[in-house]
Motif scaffolding. Sequence first.
Motif, PDB file in Angstrom:
ATOM      1  N   ILE A  10       4.609   1.726   1.385  1.00 37.66           N
ATOM      2  CA  ILE A  10       5.736   2.170   0.559  1.00 37.66           C
ATOM      3  C   ILE A  10       5.607   3.658   0.260  1.00 37.66           C
ATOM      4  CG2 ILE A  10       6.923   1.844  -1.643  1.00 37.66           C
ATOM      5  CD1 ILE A  10       5.736  -1.016  -1.626  1.00 37.66           C
ATOM      6  N   ALA A  11       6.659   4.384   0.529  1.00 40.34           N
ATOM      7  CA  ALA A  11       6.702   5.826   0.231  1.00 40.34           C
ATOM      8  C   ALA A  11       8.138   6.298   0.317  1.00 40.34           C
ATOM      9  CB  ALA A  11       5.822   6.603   1.207  1.00 40.34           C
ATOM     10  N   ASP A  12       8.444   7.359  -0.423  1.00 40.97           N
ATOM     11  CA  ASP A  12       9.776   7.979  -0.376  1.00 40.97           C
ATOM     12  C   ASP A  12      10.895   6.969  -0.618  1.00 40.97           C
ATOM     13  OD1 ASP A  12       8.600  10.443   0.158  1.00 40.97           O
ATOM     14  OD2 ASP A  12       8.619  10.091   2.320  1.00 40.97           O
ATOM     15  N   VAL A  71       0.849  -1.187   0.000  1.00 38.51           N
ATOM     16  CA  VAL A  71       0.000   0.000   0.000  1.00 38.51           C
ATOM     17  C   VAL A  71       0.884   1.237   0.000  1.00 38.51           C
ATOM     18  CG1 VAL A  71      -1.850  -1.198   1.233  1.00 38.51           C
ATOM     19  CG2 VAL A  71      -0.153   0.122   2.523  1.00 38.51           C
ATOM     20  N   GLY A  72       0.254   2.364  -0.262  1.00 40.31           N
ATOM     21  CA  GLY A  72       0.993   3.618  -0.274  1.00 40.31           C
ATOM     22  C   GLY A  72       0.436   4.558  -1.323  1.00 40.31           C
ATOM     23  N   PRO A  73       0.968   5.768  -1.389  1.00 40.70           N
ATOM     24  CA  PRO A  73       0.455   6.751  -2.340  1.00 40.70           C
ATOM     25  C   PRO A  73       0.736   6.342  -3.781  1.00 40.70           C
ATOM     26  CG  PRO A  73       2.452   7.559  -1.278  1.00 40.70           C
ATOM     27  CD  PRO A  73       2.071   6.299  -0.564  1.00 40.70           C
ATOM     28  N   THR A  74      -0.024   6.922  -4.710  1.00 42.33           N
ATOM     29  CA  THR A  74       0.165   6.659  -6.134  1.00 42.33           C
ATOM     30  C   THR A  74       1.572   7.076  -6.564  1.00 42.33           C
ATOM     31  OG1 THR A  74      -2.182   7.012  -6.560  1.00 42.33           O
ATOM     32  CG2 THR A  74      -0.693   7.168  -8.442  1.00 42.33           C
ATOM     33  N   GLY A  75       2.229   6.200  -7.318  1.00 41.61           N
ATOM     34  CA  GLY A  75       3.567   6.499  -7.818  1.00 41.61           C
ATOM     35  C   GLY A  75       4.676   6.154  -6.850  1.00 41.61           C
ATOM     36  N   ALA A  76       4.332   5.548  -5.703  1.00 38.92           N
ATOM     37  CA  ALA A  76       5.360   5.237  -4.716  1.00 38.92           C
ATOM     38  C   ALA A  76       6.223   4.051  -5.147  1.00 38.92           C
ATOM     39  CB  ALA A  76       4.711   4.948  -3.357  1.00 38.92           C
ATOM     40  N   GLY A  77       5.681   3.160  -6.015  1.00 35.40           N
ATOM     41  CA  GLY A  77       6.479   2.039  -6.503  1.00 35.40           C
ATOM     42  C   GLY A  77       5.900   0.673  -6.198  1.00 35.40           C
ATOM     43  N   LYS A  78       4.611   0.607  -5.871  1.00 37.85           N
ATOM     44  CA  LYS A  78       3.993  -0.694  -5.555  1.00 37.85           C
ATOM     45  C   LYS A  78       4.051  -1.632  -6.765  1.00 37.85           C
ATOM     46  CE  LYS A  78       0.088   1.305  -4.470  1.00 37.85           C
ATOM     47  NZ  LYS A  78       0.500   2.697  -4.665  1.00 37.85           N
ATOM     48  N   GLY A 112       0.462   5.314  12.626  1.00 43.04           N
ATOM     49  CA  GLY A 112       1.364   6.031  11.719  1.00 43.04           C
ATOM     50  C   GLY A 112       0.728   6.274  10.358  1.00 43.04           C
ATOM     51  N   LEU A 113       1.514   6.069   9.305  1.00 39.84           N
ATOM     52  CA  LEU A 113       1.060   6.352   7.940  1.00 39.84           C
ATOM     53  C   LEU A 113      -0.093   5.432   7.528  1.00 39.84           C
ATOM     54  CD1 LEU A 113       4.598   6.752   6.288  1.00 39.84           C
ATOM     55  CD2 LEU A 113       2.964   8.582   6.757  1.00 39.84           C
ATOM     56  N   TYR A 114       0.033   4.153   7.821  1.00 40.97           N
ATOM     57  CA  TYR A 114      -1.033   3.214   7.453  1.00 40.97           C
ATOM     58  C   TYR A 114      -2.315   3.522   8.222  1.00 40.97           C
ATOM     59  CZ  TYR A 114      -3.675  -1.115   6.872  1.00 40.97           C
ATOM     60  OH  TYR A 114      -4.662  -2.029   6.598  1.00 40.97           O
ATOM     61  N   TYR A 115      -2.168   3.829   9.485  1.00 38.78           N
ATOM     62  CA  TYR A 115      -3.328   4.163  10.320  1.00 38.78           C
ATOM     63  C   TYR A 115      -4.080   5.353   9.722  1.00 38.78           C
ATOM     64  CZ  TYR A 115      -5.985   5.997  14.280  1.00 38.78           C
ATOM     65  OH  TYR A 115      -6.990   6.495  15.089  1.00 38.78           O
ATOM     66  N   ASN A 116      -3.332   6.386   9.321  1.00 35.40           N
ATOM     67  CA  ASN A 116      -3.968   7.581   8.731  1.00 35.40           C
ATOM     68  C   ASN A 116      -4.669   7.233   7.421  1.00 35.40           C
ATOM     69  OD1 ASN A 116      -3.033   9.190  10.819  1.00 35.40           O
ATOM     70  ND2 ASN A 116      -1.112   9.710   9.746  1.00 35.40           N
ATOM     71  N   LEU A 117      -4.007   6.411   6.588  1.00 41.29           N
ATOM     72  CA  LEU A 117      -4.596   6.026   5.310  1.00 41.29           C
ATOM     73  C   LEU A 117      -5.877   5.219   5.522  1.00 41.29           C
ATOM     74  CD1 LEU A 117      -4.289   5.879   2.195  1.00 41.29           C
ATOM     75  CD2 LEU A 117      -2.972   3.770   2.525  1.00 41.29           C
TER      76      LEU A 117
END
Length: 593
Positions: free
Chosen positions: A558-560, A383-390, A577-582
């Motif tokens: 996945i990010a950055d 998981v992660g934002p679009t374009g992060a590399g999934k 953290g990030l997953y919790y927010n998403l």
Amino acid sequence: MEQTNQSIEEKNTQKNSTNMLKRVGGYLAPYKSGFLKLLFAILVSNIVLVLGPYFTSIVIDESIPNKDTTQLIWIIALFSAAQLFGGWSSRYRIKNITLLGQDVLKDMRTDVFVHLQKLPFSFFDSRPHGKIVTRVVNYINSLSDLLSNGLINVLSDVFSLVVTLIIMFAMDVRLTLYSFILLPVLFVVTLVIQREQRKAYEEVSSKQAELNAYIHESVAGIKVTQSYTRENVNKDIFAEVSEGQRTTWMHAVKIQFLLAPFIQNIATITISIIYFIGLSGFGVDVSTGVLIAFIGYVNNFWNPMINIGNFYNSLVTGMVYLERIFEILDIEPEIQDAPNAFVMPPIQGYVVFNDVKFGYKKDQPIFEHLSFRVRSGETIALVGPTGAGKSTIINLMTRFYDVDDGEILVDGIDIRKVTLNSLRNEIGVMLQETFIFSGTIMENIRLGKLDATEEEIIQAAKIVRAHDFIISLKDGYRTVVKERGSTLSAGQRQLISFARTLLADPKVLILDEATSSIDTQTEILLQEGLDRLLEGRTAFIIAHRLSTIKNSSRIFYIADKKIQESGSHNELMAQKGLYYNLYSTQAELLKKM
């Protein structure tokens, strides 16, 4: 300086043309015996057919003055036999050279198509598909006349020229030399026309590719066009592109047809010179029969020159197309088997990314120092934002792209050391963009395992909950679907693609947005089948709907350029953290819907 550069360019063009002709010769090599038979038939027929003017000179100088009817009858009989043999030879030549030319084109087209299958995604990412299709279809078809008729005809004309020259020199050397007085002029003009024609057809080739690319893009995007009422805008763009193609084509044709009338004028002037010299006795003393025969041989000389000129026009044009065709064949696949690659043995599904660095562009890395380990049987959600590399992780694992640095191991084996086919046979992939081929539904599912039985296909469809909608169709599994599955809904296409992937029975299963086009009710049913299927398999799942990945063994956020968070759903939710927010944001959006 400009002249020097032009001279270098012309030498390079000539060298490239020679190399391309050698490569075309390589395609003719398998048909050498048939080609030699054609050459023999042409040689014999040309020797027979050029005897006509010689017979004419004998009739005028001997048979008629001496009233020798016996000689006249023999000459008529021989001439008639020669014409009949020439007619048979022409029929034999036309039939067999057409077959030979089409066989060569088929081989060339097959080579281009097979080579395209080996090229990496990056090749197709950077080129309009319409232009690629143009090279496989239009450019090769444009060589049809050149190979089917032009090549063998020009050899016939060359033989005819040689035989004609031998007879002309045997009859009168000085009169023959006078016949070539304008050849230097022809040579200079031909060079000028050739240079301009090549430039013109290079422009035609470019404009044709642009036109085909725009047509392909317009057809592929017809739904968007009609949704945004862009029909008139597209019409204007098409008119502009089409006009550009028409203009360059007309310019090229004007140049192409300059040579033939120029040769005809030279032939006419040459015949006038021969008449003048023969009748005035200007250093030459010949009989009336020989003079008339010579005029016939001059025509026999210049007519093949016109044909050779026309072939030369076709050759210059064909060189432009051959250059584009061989340009594709000369592209070395970036992703290919190593020289000592071996077949991947049956795997358990233990995957390791070790300090991986990768970017689609060298100066724009997607990942830097990416490392993780996945045990056999684990289900990993990405998981992660679009374009992060999934999707990039999946592309690297299947070697659709190669890492710039680091290594990827499957069961401890570097995937670059095994053959591509054996690697991909061990990994089942369902990409985000589902593709359904023209054919029956059963044939589309069977792509996952070409030797699958009908029972295996139906079982795979039942697991992914595609069976019910398939049997509701008029012809069930034998229902014929159109290109890209246009007669099916997006969800139905994904279910068929899912069945195709599951049928392959892979040890590593990759699902890239596999449920994005499936309704919630079908997704619940599908999840039941997936839970059974994923047992004992290593799986990587990309999903924007986070509800579908809650039961995954681990979730990678996945990010950055790296994995920012890793753990089970409950562990990551506890970290807040990030997953919790998403997850929280998505849950809130679902409540408001």
